[in-house]
Design an enzyme around this catalytic site. Structure first.
Site, PDB file in Angstrom:
ATOM      1  N   CYS A  49       0.504 -14.695 -13.649  1.00 23.22           N
ATOM      2  CA  CYS A  49      -0.536 -13.954 -14.809  1.00 23.22           C
ATOM      3  C   CYS A  49      -1.306 -15.304 -15.422  1.00 23.22           C
ATOM      4  O   CYS A  49      -0.593 -16.091 -16.056  1.00 23.22           O
ATOM      5  CB  CYS A  49       0.273 -13.378 -15.643  1.00 23.22           C
ATOM      6  SG  CYS A  49      -0.566 -12.715 -17.160  1.00 23.22           S
TER       7      CYS A  49
ATOM      8  N   CYS B 281      -0.810 -15.150 -19.187  1.00 24.74           N
ATOM      9  CA  CYS B 281       0.698 -15.706 -19.509  1.00 24.74           C
ATOM     10  C   CYS B 281       0.491 -17.075 -19.652  1.00 24.74           C
ATOM     11  O   CYS B 281       1.179 -17.716 -20.514  1.00 24.74           O
ATOM     12  CB  CYS B 281       1.548 -15.004 -18.783  1.00 24.74           C
ATOM     13  SG  CYS B 281       1.671 -13.385 -18.782  1.00 24.74           S
TER      14      CYS B 281
END
Length: 129
Positions: free
Chosen positions: A58, A61
């Site tokens: 991600c 993230c």
């Protein structure tokens, strides 16, 4: 920048390297069992805790993780936990978006935040500390 240098930068900013280098009150859940144990500790200790649910693949993230690690050193009254949803698939199956932040107080979840934003995260941490 040479390809090797770029790869070195990417690797140094990987979740595992950032978490290993964090000198703070940050715990990493590496398995479903370890995350279950962390949940037991949250309920038993009743200290305020924030869990960052993320994933290595991600991009968002990866962008917020360095700030999360840094902020864990600034908010000493909070316990910080990072859980990769791929490493803890059973206990994180309820997570639909990454990153997701859950905030706990007195053993109960009291707040959640979806997505990144260092200033938003800082404000929520301040609110719950």
């Amino acid at each position: 920048m040479e390809k090797e240098e770029i790869q070195g930068v990417v690797e140094s900013n990987s979740p595992s390297n950032l978490l290993k280098n964090a000198k703070s009150n940050l715990i990493t859940a590496t398995t479903d069992d370890s995350l279950k144990e962390i949940f037991r500790q949250i309920k038993a200790s009743r200290s305020p805790t924030v869990i960052n649910y993320g994933a290595s693949w991600c991009r968002v993230c990866s962008q917020i993780l360095p700030a999360f690690c840094e902020l864990s050193g600034k908010f000493s009254k909070l316990s910080f936990v990072y859980a990769d949803i791929d490493e803890c698939p059973e206990t994180t199956q309820h997570i639909r978006y990454t990153p997701t932040f859950h905030f706990y107080r007195d053993g109960e979840r009291v707040d959640e935040m979806f997505g990144a934003g260092e200033e938003r995260l800082h404000d929520r941490l301040w609110l719950h500390s």
